[in-house]
Design an enzyme around this catalytic site. Sequence first.
Site, PDB file in Angstrom:
ATOM      1  N   THR A  51       0.907  -1.111   0.028  1.00 43.17           N
ATOM      2  CA  THR A  51       0.037  -0.062  -0.006  1.00 43.17           C
ATOM      3  C   THR A  51       0.888   1.261  -0.056  1.00 43.17           C
ATOM      4  O   THR A  51       0.687   2.248  -0.962  1.00 43.17           O
ATOM      5  CB  THR A  51      -0.902   0.258   1.216  1.00 43.17           C
ATOM      6  OG1 THR A  51      -1.546  -1.161   1.192  1.00 43.17           O
ATOM      7  CG2 THR A  51      -1.762   1.116   1.552  1.00 43.17           C
ATOM      8  N   LYS A 143       6.014   2.316  12.613  1.00 44.68           N
ATOM      9  CA  LYS A 143       6.027   2.600  13.969  1.00 44.68           C
ATOM     10  C   LYS A 143       6.264   1.532  15.079  1.00 44.68           C
ATOM     11  O   LYS A 143       6.744   1.707  16.023  1.00 44.68           O
ATOM     12  CB  LYS A 143       4.733   3.373  14.260  1.00 44.68           C
ATOM     13  CG  LYS A 143       3.580   2.471  13.983  1.00 44.68           C
ATOM     14  CD  LYS A 143       2.905   2.840  12.485  1.00 44.68           C
ATOM     15  CE  LYS A 143       2.130   1.891  11.948  1.00 44.68           C
ATOM     16  NZ  LYS A 143       1.187   2.453  10.830  1.00 44.68           N
ATOM     17  N   GLU A 167       8.313  10.534   9.215  1.00 38.09           N
ATOM     18  CA  GLU A 167       7.182  11.140   9.444  1.00 38.09           C
ATOM     19  C   GLU A 167       5.987  10.240   9.189  1.00 38.09           C
ATOM     20  O   GLU A 167       4.902  10.606   9.839  1.00 38.09           O
ATOM     21  CB  GLU A 167       6.975  12.317   8.343  1.00 38.09           C
ATOM     22  CG  GLU A 167       5.903  13.300   8.154  1.00 38.09           C
ATOM     23  CD  GLU A 167       5.899  14.020   9.670  1.00 38.09           C
ATOM     24  OE1 GLU A 167       6.764  15.074   9.656  1.00 38.09           O
ATOM     25  OE2 GLU A 167       5.099  13.629  10.614  1.00 38.09           O
ATOM     26  N   VAL A 170       3.816   8.095  11.980  1.00 37.40           N
ATOM     27  CA  VAL A 170       2.763   8.503  12.855  1.00 37.40           C
ATOM     28  C   VAL A 170       1.855   9.725  12.200  1.00 37.40           C
ATOM     29  O   VAL A 170       2.299  10.432  11.631  1.00 37.40           O
ATOM     30  CB  VAL A 170       3.196   9.682  14.184  1.00 37.40           C
ATOM     31  CG1 VAL A 170       2.222   9.736  15.154  1.00 37.40           C
ATOM     32  CG2 VAL A 170       4.437   8.751  14.841  1.00 37.40           C
ATOM     33  N   LYS A 243       2.767   4.677  18.025  1.00 37.04           N
ATOM     34  CA  LYS A 243       2.746   5.965  17.647  1.00 37.04           C
ATOM     35  C   LYS A 243       3.017   7.002  18.964  1.00 37.04           C
ATOM     36  O   LYS A 243       3.803   7.767  18.692  1.00 37.04           O
ATOM     37  CB  LYS A 243       1.625   6.169  16.854  1.00 37.04           C
ATOM     38  CG  LYS A 243       1.603   5.664  15.529  1.00 37.04           C
ATOM     39  CD  LYS A 243       0.111   5.608  14.873  1.00 37.04           C
ATOM     40  CE  LYS A 243       0.050   4.898  13.485  1.00 37.04           C
ATOM     41  NZ  LYS A 243      -1.282   4.799  13.033  1.00 37.04           N
TER      42      LYS A 243
HETATM   43  P1  NAP Z   1       1.591  -3.846   2.740  1.00 41.89           P
HETATM   44  O1  NAP Z   1       0.749  -3.464   1.942  1.00 41.89           O
HETATM   45  O2  NAP Z   1       1.368  -5.151   3.308  1.00 41.89           O
HETATM   46  O3  NAP Z   1       3.007  -3.853   2.092  1.00 41.89           O
HETATM   47  C1  NAP Z   1       4.086  -4.699   2.807  1.00 41.89           C
HETATM   48  C2  NAP Z   1       5.324  -4.938   1.413  1.00 41.89           C
HETATM   49  O4  NAP Z   1       6.344  -5.100   1.934  1.00 41.89           O
HETATM   50  C3  NAP Z   1       4.814  -5.661   0.454  1.00 41.89           C
HETATM   51  O5  NAP Z   1       5.285  -5.245  -0.788  1.00 41.89           O
HETATM   52  C4  NAP Z   1       5.604  -6.846   0.749  1.00 41.89           C
HETATM   53  O6  NAP Z   1       5.919  -7.733  -0.477  1.00 41.89           O
HETATM   54  C5  NAP Z   1       6.687  -6.552   1.474  1.00 41.89           C
HETATM   55  N1  NAP Z   1       7.468  -7.549   2.318  1.00 41.89           N
HETATM   56  C6  NAP Z   1       6.828  -7.758   3.571  1.00 41.89           C
HETATM   57  N2  NAP Z   1       7.681  -8.534   4.160  1.00 41.89           N
HETATM   58  C7  NAP Z   1       8.574  -8.927   3.261  1.00 41.89           C
HETATM   59  C8  NAP Z   1       9.449  -9.728   3.515  1.00 41.89           C
HETATM   60  N3  NAP Z   1       9.985 -10.664   4.438  1.00 41.89           N
HETATM   61  N4  NAP Z   1      10.631  -9.925   2.419  1.00 41.89           N
HETATM   62  C9  NAP Z   1      10.251  -9.190   1.226  1.00 41.89           C
HETATM   63  N5  NAP Z   1       9.339  -8.129   1.183  1.00 41.89           N
HETATM   64  C10 NAP Z   1       8.508  -8.388   2.074  1.00 41.89           C
HETATM   65  O7  NAP Z   1       1.927  -3.164   3.964  1.00 41.89           O
HETATM   66  P2  NAP Z   1       1.744  -1.406   4.132  1.00 41.89           P
HETATM   67  O8  NAP Z   1       0.248  -1.158   4.433  1.00 41.89           O
HETATM   68  O9  NAP Z   1       2.195  -0.636   2.891  1.00 41.89           O
HETATM   69  O10 NAP Z   1       2.747  -0.929   5.398  1.00 41.89           O
HETATM   70  C11 NAP Z   1       4.104  -0.852   5.085  1.00 41.89           C
HETATM   71  C12 NAP Z   1       4.532  -0.235   6.479  1.00 41.89           C
HETATM   72  O11 NAP Z   1       3.973   1.149   6.449  1.00 41.89           O
HETATM   73  C13 NAP Z   1       4.224  -0.842   8.061  1.00 41.89           C
HETATM   74  O12 NAP Z   1       5.113  -0.590   8.820  1.00 41.89           O
HETATM   75  C14 NAP Z   1       2.927  -0.201   8.218  1.00 41.89           C
HETATM   76  O13 NAP Z   1       2.848   0.003   9.631  1.00 41.89           O
HETATM   77  C15 NAP Z   1       3.223   1.175   8.019  1.00 41.89           C
HETATM   78  N6  NAP Z   1       2.373   2.374   7.408  1.00 41.89           N
HETATM   79  C16 NAP Z   1       1.161   1.722   6.914  1.00 41.89           C
HETATM   80  C17 NAP Z   1       0.238   2.869   6.544  1.00 41.89           C
HETATM   81  C18 NAP Z   1      -0.991   2.272   5.877  1.00 41.89           C
HETATM   82  O14 NAP Z   1      -1.922   3.391   5.749  1.00 41.89           O
HETATM   83  N7  NAP Z   1      -1.094   1.175   5.178  1.00 41.89           N
HETATM   84  C19 NAP Z   1       0.340   3.895   6.991  1.00 41.89           C
HETATM   85  C20 NAP Z   1       1.229   4.464   7.843  1.00 41.89           C
HETATM   86  C21 NAP Z   1       2.442   3.517   8.131  1.00 41.89           C
HETATM   87  P3  NAP Z   1       4.847  -8.563  -1.385  1.00 41.89           P
HETATM   88  O15 NAP Z   1       4.033  -7.282  -1.939  1.00 41.89           O
HETATM   89  O16 NAP Z   1       5.400  -9.445  -2.334  1.00 41.89           O
HETATM   90  O17 NAP Z   1       3.683  -9.280  -0.625  1.00 41.89           O
HETATM   91  N1  HSE Z   2      -2.960   1.288  10.505  1.00 39.84           N
HETATM   92  C1  HSE Z   2      -2.533   2.250  10.626  1.00 39.84           C
HETATM   93  C2  HSE Z   2      -3.902   3.057  10.692  1.00 39.84           C
HETATM   94  C3  HSE Z   2      -1.954   3.116   9.451  1.00 39.84           C
HETATM   95  O1  HSE Z   2      -4.897   2.825  10.804  1.00 39.84           O
HETATM   96  O2  HSE Z   2      -3.723   4.252  11.522  1.00 39.84           O
HETATM   97  C4  HSE Z   2      -1.410   4.396   9.674  1.00 39.84           C
HETATM   98  O3  HSE Z   2      -0.339   4.329  10.453  1.00 39.84           O
END
Ligand code: NAP
Ligand code: HSE
Length: 470
Positions: A51, A143, A167, A170, A243
């Site tokens: 994502t 986080k 940034e 959180v 966070k």
């Molecule tokens: P996600 O959609 O699950 O994406 C994770 C990515 O990392 C995927 O591309 C996955 O590969 C890759 N990955 C995971 N484990 C791996 C491994 N062992 N080896 C190689 N690649 C690996 O997660 P996301 O929502 O983008 O979140 C990513 C980070 O940002 C997390 O720490 C989350 O807490 C943080 N975050 C998310 C949001 C949000 O709104 N989603 C907001 C702020 C912060 P594949 O695609 O091949 O599965």
């Molecule tokens: N899962 C987190 C939330 C993503 O819903 O706030 C953003 O850090």
Amino acid sequence: MTISTNPAGDGPVSVDEQRPLRFADRTGPHGGVPHGRERAPIQVGLLGCGTVGGGVLRLLAEHAGAIGDRCGARIVVRKVLVREVDKARVPECDRAWLTTDPSEIVDDPAIEVVVEVMGGEAFAGGLVERALRNGKGVVTANKALLAARGPDLLALAHEHRADLAFEGAVGGGIPIVRTLREAFASDRVESLSAIINGTCNYVLTRMREAGIGLDQAIREAQEKGYAEADPTLDTGGFDAAHKLVVLAMLAFGARVDRDAVPVEGIEGLDEVDHRFAERFGYTIKHLAIGRDRGDSIELRVHPALVPSKSVLANVSGVLNAVLLEGKALGPCLVYGRGAGDLPTAVSVVADVIDVARSIVAGVAGLQTRSIALAPRPLRPIADIETRYYLRFTVADQPGVMAKLAGALGDAGVSIEQIVQEGRPAEAFGPAEVVMITHRAREGAVRSALDVVAKESFLLRPVRLVRIEAA
Ligand code: NAP
Ligand code: HSE
């Protein structure tokens, strides 16, 4: 996204639909290349392309010219680590970048900035550590990792004169880390009250406004890309706690054991609690609260009743808000989209630009060096003082009200309001009794509830929700 130092709090604020990128990339006078002397492009490696990673690639591609102007060097993606190379990705992801070998990123001397958007702690943490040891700037939105190992990673970054920027970790797209690190550099944060989990806020909003159940609301949050890979991190309150630990580092200079922060999620709330809250003039929000108490700091994460006309009550859907109280500044509100691909990517790419700028200016590591941390004791939850909403599901029989009031009175807890709802058709059937207390020490309230718990008329565990001024 808005930053306000005069939060008026009138009118609901809610944005849930994903907004497409509508603006054209604006290229500066140098057409996206550095002013004056040309510097070699800064090569970036991504750990993860889900994502957030997808949003990062999209912003880097669509705003490439303006980003180049702002950095003083072009930013180019060299490699992207994923688990499955054959998975469908955003169109901006060149398949030639994909790798399953992390050393092609963290050990490649050509890569100057590593963007960690994969999540998890052990594996991601090891790669971040390796990148910093190799002198690379690191940008992370993780986080959970920062709450577990933030101070050590910052120290490592310091040692290797590298930047560690976070940034996106959180508040998704809202610039709360910058606000604390830069705007508050001349002030002292006395307290913060925050809605910092987009999923919880989205779920609570949908349950209240659309009357849907918890499970359906969580599914919607997952479909919109707001939830963590394990959504119980969101609904259990742990993501907000991670966070809060990061915010406490910046707001209070505190190095905190994240497992010591009291955490409650939103799973225990029933529809009836929203209804009672409304009847008393409140809205239920999931809050993260931090207060500097001088000799200690107060940190806690839990659902809370906030006055329906307050600023935080009107932050709806995926929006996040952090209400800071500066000693000199007074109130300052930062709010905007708290999760999702593009909002989070805005924060992550802004960090990439900052880290790239420090590299171009030859001052890598300067931002990270400004964060000073020391262990600070946490105030026990029993010692906090606030008002309480208490819901007792009881057998509706004579003397119950007197016993409830007596138990609270014996513990020195004074009652402000009482409501009993819906006398059932059958005699002595269950009834809901809700009390709002005056300010009281939590330890006193808990000792009264221990007494009530022994009564046979109590049919379910008491629901306690703290009331915050917000
Ligand atoms: P996600 O959609 O699950 O994406 C994770 C990515 O990392 C995927 O591309 C996955 O590969 C890759 N990955 C995971 N484990 C791996 C491994 N062992 N080896 C190689 N690649 C690996 O997660 P996301 O929502 O983008 O979140 C990513 C980070 O940002 C997390 O720490 C989350 O807490 C943080 N975050 C998310 C949001 C949000 O709104 N989603 C907001 C702020 C912060 P594949 O695609 O091949 O599965
Ligand atoms: N899962 C987190 C939330 C993503 O819903 O706030 C953003 O850090």
